[in-house]
Design a protein around this motif. Structure first.
Motif, PDB file in Angstrom:
ATOM      1  N   ARG A   1     -49.687  21.430 -13.626  1.00 20.21           N
ATOM      2  CA  ARG A   1     -50.788  22.377 -13.806  1.00 20.21           C
ATOM      3  C   ARG A   1     -51.825  21.733 -14.716  1.00 20.21           C
ATOM      4  O   ARG A   1     -51.489  21.212 -15.781  1.00 20.21           O
ATOM      5  CB  ARG A   1     -50.288  23.693 -14.426  1.00 20.21           C
ATOM      6  CG  ARG A   1     -51.377  24.766 -14.462  1.00 20.21           C
ATOM      7  CD  ARG A   1     -50.844  26.102 -14.935  1.00 20.21           C
ATOM      8  NE  ARG A   1     -49.882  26.688 -14.030  1.00 20.21           N
ATOM      9  CZ  ARG A   1     -50.192  27.399 -12.942  1.00 20.21           C
ATOM     10  NH1 ARG A   1     -51.433  27.596 -12.617  1.00 20.21           N
ATOM     11  NH2 ARG A   1     -49.244  27.907 -12.192  1.00 20.21           N
TER      12      ARG A   1
ATOM     13  N   GLN B   1     -51.654  20.829 -18.473  1.00 19.95           N
ATOM     14  CA  GLN B   1     -51.001  21.966 -19.126  1.00 19.95           C
ATOM     15  C   GLN B   1     -49.480  21.915 -18.980  1.00 19.95           C
ATOM     16  O   GLN B   1     -48.768  22.382 -19.858  1.00 19.95           O
ATOM     17  CB  GLN B   1     -51.534  23.274 -18.559  1.00 19.95           C
ATOM     18  CG  GLN B   1     -53.005  23.473 -18.904  1.00 19.95           C
ATOM     19  CD  GLN B   1     -53.507  24.771 -18.349  1.00 19.95           C
ATOM     20  OE1 GLN B   1     -53.541  24.958 -17.145  1.00 19.95           O
ATOM     21  NE2 GLN B   1     -53.897  25.670 -19.217  1.00 19.95           N
TER      22      GLN B   1
ATOM     23  N   THR C   1     -55.126  25.076 -12.431  1.00 21.65           N
ATOM     24  CA  THR C   1     -54.769  24.855 -11.035  1.00 21.65           C
ATOM     25  C   THR C   1     -53.422  24.163 -10.951  1.00 21.65           C
ATOM     26  O   THR C   1     -53.145  23.235 -11.711  1.00 21.65           O
ATOM     27  CB  THR C   1     -55.853  24.001 -10.353  1.00 21.65           C
ATOM     28  OG1 THR C   1     -57.102  24.689 -10.470  1.00 21.65           O
ATOM     29  CG2 THR C   1     -55.554  23.799  -8.882  1.00 21.65           C
ATOM     30  N   LEU C   2     -52.595  24.628 -10.019  1.00 24.80           N
ATOM     31  CA  LEU C   2     -51.288  24.035  -9.784  1.00 24.80           C
ATOM     32  C   LEU C   2     -51.417  22.991  -8.683  1.00 24.80           C
ATOM     33  O   LEU C   2     -51.969  23.264  -7.622  1.00 24.80           O
ATOM     34  CB  LEU C   2     -50.304  25.134  -9.371  1.00 24.80           C
ATOM     35  CG  LEU C   2     -48.834  24.746  -9.278  1.00 24.80           C
ATOM     36  CD1 LEU C   2     -48.309  24.287 -10.626  1.00 24.80           C
ATOM     37  CD2 LEU C   2     -48.029  25.917  -8.753  1.00 24.80           C
TER      38      LEU C   2
ATOM     39  N   GLU D   1     -44.641  18.769  -9.740  1.00 20.56           N
ATOM     40  CA  GLU D   1     -45.520  19.932  -9.898  1.00 20.56           C
ATOM     41  C   GLU D   1     -46.229  19.860 -11.255  1.00 20.56           C
ATOM     42  O   GLU D   1     -45.580  19.693 -12.285  1.00 20.56           O
ATOM     43  CB  GLU D   1     -44.702  21.221  -9.787  1.00 20.56           C
ATOM     44  CG  GLU D   1     -45.566  22.454  -9.729  1.00 20.56           C
ATOM     45  CD  GLU D   1     -44.750  23.702  -9.442  1.00 20.56           C
ATOM     46  OE1 GLU D   1     -44.555  24.020  -8.265  1.00 20.56           O
ATOM     47  OE2 GLU D   1     -44.314  24.338 -10.428  1.00 20.56           O
TER      48      GLU D   1
ATOM     49  N   GLN E   1     -54.438  28.448  -7.413  1.00 23.22           N
ATOM     50  CA  GLN E   1     -55.206  28.802  -8.609  1.00 23.22           C
ATOM     51  C   GLN E   1     -54.374  29.768  -9.446  1.00 23.22           C
ATOM     52  O   GLN E   1     -53.870  30.766  -8.942  1.00 23.22           O
ATOM     53  CB  GLN E   1     -56.521  29.466  -8.182  1.00 23.22           C
ATOM     54  CG  GLN E   1     -57.536  29.619  -9.280  1.00 23.22           C
ATOM     55  CD  GLN E   1     -58.108  28.288  -9.764  1.00 23.22           C
ATOM     56  OE1 GLN E   1     -58.043  27.277  -9.108  1.00 23.22           O
ATOM     57  NE2 GLN E   1     -58.649  28.305 -10.953  1.00 23.22           N
ATOM     58  N   GLY E   2     -54.220  29.476 -10.725  1.00 22.73           N
ATOM     59  CA  GLY E   2     -53.458  30.326 -11.617  1.00 22.73           C
ATOM     60  C   GLY E   2     -54.296  30.729 -12.801  1.00 22.73           C
ATOM     61  O   GLY E   2     -55.411  30.276 -12.988  1.00 22.73           O
TER      62      GLY E   2
END
Length: 81
Positions: free
Chosen positions: A78, A30, A8-9, A76, A3-4
């Protein structure tokens, strides 16, 4: 999955939504990319690849229907729910 501050990553291959789940939210990519795939009698079919700024799952906000496809992170990614 982490969680960032901006969402979310997700790691490569992580499912963000799954085909057949009841949907009640949408997502915005994102950073990174996601693939949209649909299970068929002949295996998985890739429907689209979406990048930064794209959104998905919006029909669930209005229709409260089962998800018609699975969306997975490509590398990866987000995403903001």
């Amino acid at each position: 999955m982490g969680q960032g501050a901006l969402g979310t990553l997700y790691g490569d291959g992580d499912a963000i939504v799954r085909q057949g789940e009841l949907g009640d939210c949408m997502y915005v990519v994102q950073s990174g990319e996601v693939e949209v795939v649909q299970a068929t009698p002949h295996g998985e079919q890739r429907l689209a690849v979406l990048g930064t700024g794209a959104f998905f799952g919006e029909m669930a906000v209005f229709e409260r229907e089962l998800r018609s496809a699975t969306v997975r992170a490509l590398g990866e990614t987000r995403a903001l729910k």
